[in-house]
Structures are given as C-alpha cells and as structure tokens.
Design a protein around this motif. Sequence first.
Motif, mmCIF file in Angstrom:
data_model
loop_
_atom_site.group_PDB
_atom_site.id
_atom_site.type_symbol
_atom_site.label_atom_id
_atom_site.label_comp_id
_atom_site.label_asym_id
_atom_site.label_seq_id
_atom_site.Cartn_x
_atom_site.Cartn_y
_atom_site.Cartn_z
ATOM 1 N N SER A 46 -3.387 -1.327 -14.142
ATOM 2 C CA SER A 46 -2.778 -1.264 -15.482
ATOM 3 C C SER A 46 -1.412 -1.953 -15.524
ATOM 4 O O SER A 46 -1.076 -2.609 -16.504
ATOM 5 N N PHE A 47 -0.631 -1.826 -14.459
ATOM 6 C CA PHE A 47 0.652 -2.545 -14.418
ATOM 7 C C PHE A 47 0.414 -4.059 -14.410
ATOM 8 O O PHE A 47 1.102 -4.811 -15.091
ATOM 9 N N SER A 48 -0.562 -4.500 -13.607
ATOM 10 C CA SER A 48 -0.856 -5.934 -13.515
ATOM 11 C C SER A 48 -1.241 -6.473 -14.886
ATOM 12 O O SER A 48 -0.760 -7.529 -15.313
ATOM 13 N N LYS A 93 0.825 -1.221 0.000
ATOM 14 C CA LYS A 93 0.000 0.000 0.000
ATOM 15 C C LYS A 93 0.857 1.269 0.000
ATOM 16 O O LYS A 93 1.933 1.306 0.605
ATOM 17 N N LEU A 94 0.365 2.294 -0.676
ATOM 18 C CA LEU A 94 1.077 3.565 -0.843
ATOM 19 C C LEU A 94 1.681 4.090 0.470
ATOM 20 O O LEU A 94 1.018 4.124 1.502
ATOM 21 N N ILE A 95 2.937 4.463 0.385
ATOM 22 C CA ILE A 95 3.654 5.014 1.537
ATOM 23 C C ILE A 95 4.039 6.449 1.229
ATOM 24 O O ILE A 95 4.611 6.735 0.175
ATOM 25 N N GLU A 96 3.686 7.357 2.161
ATOM 26 C CA GLU A 96 4.122 8.751 2.031
ATOM 27 C C GLU A 96 5.287 8.942 2.997
ATOM 28 O O GLU A 96 5.147 8.699 4.197
ATOM 29 N N ASP A 97 6.437 9.307 2.476
ATOM 30 C CA ASP A 97 7.607 9.429 3.362
ATOM 31 C C ASP A 97 8.677 10.234 2.653
ATOM 32 O O ASP A 97 8.529 10.601 1.486
ATOM 33 N N PHE A 116 3.510 2.020 -4.709
ATOM 34 C CA PHE A 116 3.471 3.419 -5.151
ATOM 35 C C PHE A 116 3.827 4.278 -3.949
ATOM 36 O O PHE A 116 3.600 3.879 -2.811
ATOM 37 N N TYR A 117 4.397 5.430 -4.214
ATOM 38 C CA TYR A 117 4.718 6.308 -3.084
ATOM 39 C C TYR A 117 4.752 7.767 -3.477
ATOM 40 O O TYR A 117 4.784 8.111 -4.660
ATOM 41 N N LYS A 149 -7.180 12.010 -6.785
ATOM 42 C CA LYS A 149 -6.686 11.582 -5.480
ATOM 43 C C LYS A 149 -5.652 10.463 -5.678
ATOM 44 O O LYS A 149 -5.795 9.639 -6.568
ATOM 45 N N GLU A 150 -4.648 10.456 -4.796
ATOM 46 C CA GLU A 150 -3.579 9.450 -4.926
ATOM 47 C C GLU A 150 -4.114 8.016 -4.820
ATOM 48 O O GLU A 150 -3.659 7.126 -5.524
ATOM 49 N N ASP A 151 -5.090 7.805 -3.917
ATOM 50 C CA ASP A 151 -5.653 6.455 -3.741
ATOM 51 C C ASP A 151 -6.286 5.959 -5.042
ATOM 52 O O ASP A 151 -6.152 4.793 -5.412
ATOM 53 N N PHE A 152 -6.986 6.875 -5.702
ATOM 54 C CA PHE A 152 -7.646 6.532 -6.968
ATOM 55 C C PHE A 152 -6.601 6.158 -8.024
ATOM 56 O O PHE A 152 -6.717 5.135 -8.711
ATOM 57 N N LEU A 153 -5.551 6.984 -8.099
ATOM 58 C CA LEU A 153 -4.502 6.718 -9.095
ATOM 59 C C LEU A 153 -3.776 5.414 -8.787
ATOM 60 O O LEU A 153 -3.397 4.669 -9.692
ATOM 61 N N GLU A 154 -3.599 5.134 -7.501
ATOM 62 C CA GLU A 154 -2.927 3.875 -7.122
ATOM 63 C C GLU A 154 -3.718 2.683 -7.661
ATOM 64 O O GLU A 154 -3.142 1.744 -8.217
ATOM 65 N N GLU A 155 -5.046 2.739 -7.529
ATOM 66 C CA GLU A 155 -5.884 1.648 -8.031
ATOM 67 C C GLU A 155 -5.789 1.524 -9.552
ATOM 68 O O GLU A 155 -5.651 0.434 -10.100
#
Lengths: 96, 251
Positions: free
Chosen positions: B212-214, B8-12, B39-40, B201-207
């Motif tokens: 698409s990568f998969s 899951k996306l990490i912000e750091d 994703f991050y 939103k980042e969550d939306f783009l992550e999905e």
Amino acid sequence: MIPGIIKDNMKKIDYKVDGGKLLRIELLQESGIIKKIKIKGDFFIYPEEAIFLIEDFLIGKKIDEFSSLLDDFLRENKIEVIGFAPLDLEVAIGGS
Amino acid sequence: MKKIRHIKLIEDRGARQMAIDEAILNSAIKGLSGNTIRFYTWKPSAISIGFFQSMKEEIDIDIAKKSGVDVVRRYTGGGAVFHQHELTYSLVVSEKDVPSDIVESYEHICRGIILGLAELGISASFSPINDILVGVKKISGNAQTRKGGYVLQHGTILLDIDVEKMFSLLLVPNEKIKDKLIKNVKERVTSLYLESAKNYKEDFLEEIFLSSFSKALGFVSVKGELSNYELQEAEKLLKEKYENDSWNYKR
C-alpha cells in the motif's frame, strides 16, 4: 543569582493550543522580561535543533510582546514550527 | 517507476530501532543509498518521547524500569508513545518525492497506511497534523523530520491497546483526572484488533503495508539489506546517542 539553582525558580506553564499541540514551558522572568525559557511539548520544529535558537532569541524579550518579532525571526531563519504559532506562545506565557 | 528499497522487518529494542532509522537517513544524505522503507516491532515494549519533550515530565521512569519497558527519545518531534502491540513503519524518501509543505507531506505519506487499512476492510482518514483516524478514533500516529534533502517519517499502526498499562507508565498533568483521561483515551483510540477482531501476523501486515505504501507513493519495492555503513552508523548512534542519558534526558 546562582546559575545552578535557576531551574528551581522557573515557573512551569502547561498550555494546550487550540487545534494544536501541548506546550510545556519553563520560564524565568524578571519585571516582564524573559531571563530563561525552555519550550517543551509534542509539537514539531524543522529543523529540530532550531528550538535552541528560538529559546536564545527569546531571552531579553518582553513576555507579552514578542510574537511578531518571533514571527520575523522564524521567517528570516527558515524555521518552520508546526503545532503552535508565536502568538500562542505569547498568550501562554504573557499572562504568567 | 521509481524504486524503493525494502528492509525486512526487524524486531529489536527501541534505542536500536531509532539508531537504524537515523542511520538510513544519514546514508541517504551521503548519497550511499536512496529511498528506503522498513517495518519494525519494539522488543521489549518501549515508550518513545518526541524530540522536544522531557523524559521526566512524560514518563514514570521507575515504573517503566520495574516493568521492563524501555524508554528512548526520538529524533522526530511529536508526543510520547507507548509501543507495545504495534507495527511501526519507517520511510526515508527524497524531499523531491513528497509535497514540500510539511502537513501535506504527512498526508501524502499517510495515504500508504490508509490504503493498507482499506485492504483490511477498515475505512480510515487523515487528521491533521499527523494522525490517522477510524471514525473519531486514532489508529496511527506519525512523526517526520527533514535533513539534507531527505525526509524520515516513522509512525505506528496500532494492533491492540492496553490503556491501563499505558497510563501506568505515562505521567498525566493532573492525577485527579487520570480516570477520566483513561476513559477518554478508550473512546478516542482504536486498533486493528478492535476494528477487525483479528490478530494479524506481522509478516502478513508487512506485505499489506509494503504494497500500500508503494502504491500510494508511486514506488516499486525492491528487497534490500542494511549496508555495512548503515550497520556501523547505527551502532555508533546507539552508543553515542539513543542509549545515552545525555540524549534521552536532554530536555
């Protein structure tokens, strides 16, 4: 020469490879022979650590006559460079 | 179908993101984990430089410090990148799962981004060696390393751009042509916002991009976590490498 001040005497060369990446080279040469070289830029080398082997290999070579030797060295050592070719490097520093 | 673990996306901050990327690669090499995607985002914003670049030649370090912008050297080659409004992906896959030719493998992996952008109505294409363009404008830059039978590729998906800020931080070879360079970059770089006028939103783009990568790589994604080994390895790499001047200022 005092090793600590070698860097100050190094000539900086920026060279944009046609269709490739930007080479930012620091070179110390004497009578056309490479004494010290640092090759920097936005290229890729696989494996990355091979840059140090390449820089060591170039020491003692003629600045305008090493590209085919470097070609062989890369092939023999299975080093892949993406973004410039040995001849680009020779053109970049050969005219310096 | 082959599985790929999704973290899951990490912000750091940048140094930790670089440490986590390498820890995941090392874990795969040791046989402790397999193919992984994550994703991050970079908080605070940061500039990363490529393995072969010099921090002092590429970045105005004083201005970066004053602006609260982190600096870090990547394990991968390529150029300096200002990471601000951006979603970054990072993928660790077996070399067997991508073309052996390096530029072909960039293209293969980048299909994941191109398919995701298409989902958002943006038509993009791969531009060798390592870029993705919308028309003639760059929207994504990518960098890859290979080690121990595994490929680590990470790259940017530009959400928005601030060219003036970018150029206040990045050094240019010739200050006299800085204005021209800024104009050139504005004509040659684009973002999701510029292409769609939407702030996703980042969550939306992550999905979107996970899917698409998969699809592009022929994997089915499975939710996962960083293992204890990866967390410990990342902390070690953070302290010994990515937040250490001897690494960041090596060249």
